[in-house]
Design a protein around this motif. Structure first.
Motif, PDB file in Angstrom:
ATOM      1  N   PRO A 170     -22.741  12.411 -44.505  1.00 13.39           N
ATOM      2  CA  PRO A 170     -23.845  11.793 -45.231  1.00 13.39           C
ATOM      3  C   PRO A 170     -24.612  10.023 -45.208  1.00 13.39           C
ATOM      4  CG  PRO A 170     -22.453  13.205 -46.407  1.00 13.39           C
ATOM      5  CD  PRO A 170     -22.121  12.841 -45.255  1.00 13.39           C
ATOM      6  N   ASP A 171     -23.592   9.003 -44.821  1.00 16.61           N
ATOM      7  CA  ASP A 171     -23.927   7.962 -44.261  1.00 16.61           C
ATOM      8  C   ASP A 171     -24.765   7.724 -43.116  1.00 16.61           C
ATOM      9  OD1 ASP A 171     -21.220   9.083 -43.808  1.00 16.61           O
ATOM     10  OD2 ASP A 171     -21.427   6.505 -43.048  1.00 16.61           O
ATOM     11  N   ALA A 172     -24.207   8.578 -41.892  1.00 15.02           N
ATOM     12  CA  ALA A 172     -25.219   8.285 -41.069  1.00 15.02           C
ATOM     13  C   ALA A 172     -25.639   9.668 -40.549  1.00 15.02           C
ATOM     14  CB  ALA A 172     -24.266   7.571 -39.932  1.00 15.02           C
ATOM     15  N   PRO A 173     -27.130  10.516 -41.195  1.00 10.73           N
ATOM     16  CA  PRO A 173     -27.791  11.333 -40.564  1.00 10.73           C
ATOM     17  C   PRO A 173     -28.039  12.001 -38.726  1.00 10.73           C
ATOM     18  CG  PRO A 173     -28.468  10.149 -42.928  1.00 10.73           C
ATOM     19  CD  PRO A 173     -27.545   9.673 -42.218  1.00 10.73           C
ATOM     20  N   LEU A 174     -27.456  12.770 -38.282  1.00  7.11           N
ATOM     21  CA  LEU A 174     -28.017  12.667 -37.145  1.00  7.11           C
ATOM     22  C   LEU A 174     -27.029  12.050 -36.487  1.00  7.11           C
ATOM     23  CD1 LEU A 174     -31.242  15.443 -36.783  1.00  7.11           C
ATOM     24  CD2 LEU A 174     -28.993  15.572 -36.313  1.00  7.11           C
ATOM     25  N   HIS A 175     -26.049  11.008 -35.962  1.00  4.66           N
ATOM     26  CA  HIS A 175     -25.572  10.113 -35.504  1.00  4.66           C
ATOM     27  C   HIS A 175     -25.019  10.443 -34.068  1.00  4.66           C
ATOM     28  CE1 HIS A 175     -21.094  11.378 -35.874  1.00  4.66           C
ATOM     29  NE2 HIS A 175     -21.747  12.085 -36.953  1.00  4.66           N
ATOM     30  N   HIS A 176     -25.193  11.277 -33.745  1.00  3.74           N
ATOM     31  CA  HIS A 176     -24.423  12.070 -32.932  1.00  3.74           C
ATOM     32  C   HIS A 176     -25.102  13.449 -31.355  1.00  3.74           C
ATOM     33  CE1 HIS A 176     -21.602  11.605 -29.804  1.00  3.74           C
ATOM     34  NE2 HIS A 176     -20.867  13.034 -29.811  1.00  3.74           N
ATOM     35  N   VAL A 177     -24.746  13.346 -30.407  1.00  2.75           N
ATOM     36  CA  VAL A 177     -25.409  14.540 -29.758  1.00  2.75           C
ATOM     37  C   VAL A 177     -24.711  14.846 -28.515  1.00  2.75           C
ATOM     38  CG1 VAL A 177     -27.085  13.413 -28.778  1.00  2.75           C
ATOM     39  CG2 VAL A 177     -27.686  15.659 -28.731  1.00  2.75           C
ATOM     40  N   GLY A 178     -24.056  15.707 -28.624  1.00  7.30           N
ATOM     41  CA  GLY A 178     -22.937  16.036 -27.436  1.00  7.30           C
ATOM     42  C   GLY A 178     -24.137  17.531 -26.293  1.00  7.30           C
ATOM     43  N   ILE A 179     -24.022  17.694 -25.130  1.00  5.34           N
ATOM     44  CA  ILE A 179     -23.640  19.047 -24.622  1.00  5.34           C
ATOM     45  C   ILE A 179     -22.900  19.985 -24.758  1.00  5.34           C
ATOM     46  CG2 ILE A 179     -24.663  20.113 -22.486  1.00  5.34           C
ATOM     47  CD1 ILE A 179     -25.835  16.724 -21.901  1.00  5.34           C
ATOM     48  N   HIS A 180     -22.985  20.993 -25.325  1.00  2.24           N
ATOM     49  CA  HIS A 180     -22.779  22.042 -25.142  1.00  2.24           C
ATOM     50  C   HIS A 180     -22.491  22.405 -23.507  1.00  2.24           C
ATOM     51  CE1 HIS A 180     -21.828  27.205 -25.055  1.00  2.24           C
ATOM     52  NE2 HIS A 180     -21.112  26.558 -26.315  1.00  2.24           N
ATOM     53  N   VAL A 181     -21.009  23.407 -23.094  1.00  2.73           N
ATOM     54  CA  VAL A 181     -21.104  23.637 -22.050  1.00  2.73           C
ATOM     55  C   VAL A 181     -20.065  24.708 -22.411  1.00  2.73           C
ATOM     56  CG1 VAL A 181     -20.013  21.171 -21.167  1.00  2.73           C
ATOM     57  CG2 VAL A 181     -18.304  22.550 -21.821  1.00  2.73           C
ATOM     58  N   GLY A 182     -20.292  25.845 -22.578  1.00  6.69           N
ATOM     59  CA  GLY A 182     -20.163  26.660 -23.081  1.00  6.69           C
ATOM     60  C   GLY A 182     -18.430  27.267 -23.847  1.00  6.69           C
ATOM     61  N   GLY A 183     -18.251  28.380 -24.171  1.00  3.30           N
ATOM     62  CA  GLY A 183     -16.787  28.260 -24.966  1.00  3.30           C
ATOM     63  C   GLY A 183     -15.928  27.416 -26.419  1.00  3.30           C
ATOM     64  N   GLY A 184     -17.376  27.069 -26.373  1.00  2.00           N
ATOM     65  CA  GLY A 184     -17.015  26.237 -27.547  1.00  2.00           C
ATOM     66  C   GLY A 184     -16.382  24.559 -27.582  1.00  2.00           C
ATOM     67  N   ALA A 185     -16.764  24.113 -26.082  1.00  2.00           N
ATOM     68  CA  ALA A 185     -16.535  23.365 -26.064  1.00  2.00           C
ATOM     69  C   ALA A 185     -17.979  22.125 -25.040  1.00  2.00           C
ATOM     70  CB  ALA A 185     -15.589  23.022 -24.312  1.00  2.00           C
ATOM     71  N   MET A 186     -17.852  20.851 -25.594  1.00  5.95           N
ATOM     72  CA  MET A 186     -18.856  20.074 -25.205  1.00  5.95           C
ATOM     73  C   MET A 186     -18.401  18.752 -24.166  1.00  5.95           C
ATOM     74  SD  MET A 186     -20.320  17.875 -28.556  1.00  5.95           S
ATOM     75  CE  MET A 186     -18.763  16.898 -29.688  1.00  5.95           C
ATOM     76  N   ILE A 187     -19.976  18.229 -23.682  1.00  2.86           N
ATOM     77  CA  ILE A 187     -19.224  17.138 -23.312  1.00  2.86           C
ATOM     78  C   ILE A 187     -20.176  16.084 -23.960  1.00  2.86           C
ATOM     79  CG2 ILE A 187     -20.126  15.943 -20.862  1.00  2.86           C
ATOM     80  CD1 ILE A 187     -19.544  17.760 -19.552  1.00  2.86           C
ATOM     81  N   HIS A 188     -19.820  14.513 -24.214  1.00  6.00           N
ATOM     82  CA  HIS A 188     -19.927  13.918 -25.014  1.00  6.00           C
ATOM     83  C   HIS A 188     -19.663  12.332 -24.576  1.00  6.00           C
ATOM     84  CE1 HIS A 188     -17.052  13.269 -28.408  1.00  6.00           C
ATOM     85  NE2 HIS A 188     -16.608  14.173 -27.255  1.00  6.00           N
ATOM     86  N   ALA A 189     -20.534  11.216 -25.125  1.00  5.93           N
ATOM     87  CA  ALA A 189     -20.564   9.935 -25.139  1.00  5.93           C
ATOM     88  C   ALA A 189     -19.773   9.655 -26.400  1.00  5.93           C
ATOM     89  CB  ALA A 189     -21.170   9.049 -23.813  1.00  5.93           C
TER      90      ALA A 189
END
Length: 225
Positions: A170-189
């Motif tokens: 609520p306090d930060a709409p769309l504040h983060h994005v990551g790359i789905h790598v499969g198996g429910g995992a992601m790579i992100h900064a």
């Protein structure tokens, strides 16, 4: 005299969003059931930036064969960035870049780490991976909201490696994005003081699961999202 750097950082971030067609934040669908707990840091505080892993410039031979091939290549590029420092505002289509600080971001223990760190923030990482993977056919803005609006929606059941996972609260709409790598995992900064990392179990994670706002698949320029 007040330090002008925080205001310059704010102005730069706003100009990036305006110049790249960010628009307004979209209305978000409800995420999965709320979970409790606290996020764990993805890596140690990074006092000084190290060299970025070597990455071949240019697309792989099969990068233009379709969404699955481009997504798989985006994951390969993302995996090559594991261990690169987080830098607020850092990264572009050429790779890791020098970050900066604004009123709230880029600081660690009261010091501005962003302006002395070469690396990626979350949207800088995703735009780089997809630009390189697609041979320049997919050029995302360096702004999470713009990346959401510019990409095609994907149901969670239809996720492919390379799809982008977006997070909101609520306090930060769309504040983060990551790359789905499969198996429910992601790579992100994730945030200042961490390194680009692989996070397993995103959809069960005590922080990220309740903040999940939807998945999107980047599309080439000239293609309607």
């Amino acid at each position: 005299m007040a330090d002008p750097r925080p205001q310059r950082g704010i102005d730069r971030r706003r100009m990036l969003g305006l110049a790249l067609g960010a628009g307004f934040a979209p209305a978000l669908a409800s995420g999965p059931a709320q979970a409790t707990g606290h996020a764990q840091a993805t890596g140690p505080a990074q006092a000084a930036p190290g060299p970025a892993p070597a990455t071949t410039r240019g697309p792989a031979p099969d990068a233009a064969d379709g969404p699955a091939a481009r997504g798989a290549e985006a994951v390969r590029v993302a995996a090559a960035q594991l261990g690169v420092p987080y830098a607020w505002g850092g990264g572009d289509r050429l790779g890791p870049g020098l970050g900066f600080c604004d009123e709230e971001n880029g600081y660690l223990d009261g010091g501005c780490l962003g302006e002395s760190t070469v690396g990626f923030d979350c949207s800088g990482l995703t735009l780089y991976c997809w630009y390189l993977a697609s041979g320049g056919a997919v050029e995302l803005a360096h702004y999470t909201v713009a990346q959401f609006n510019r990409s095609a929606p994907v149901d969670r059941a239809d996720l492919l490696p390379g799809d982008l996972l977006f997070f909101s609260r609520p306090d930060a709409p769309l504040h983060h994005v990551g790359i789905h790598v499969g198996g429910g995992a992601m790579i992100h900064a994730e945030h200042t003081g961490t390194l680009v990392a692989r996070l397993p179990g995103v959809f069960e994670h005590p922080r990220w699961a309740p903040e999940f706002a939807g998945a999107r698949r980047p599309v080439p320029l000239g293609t309607r999202a």
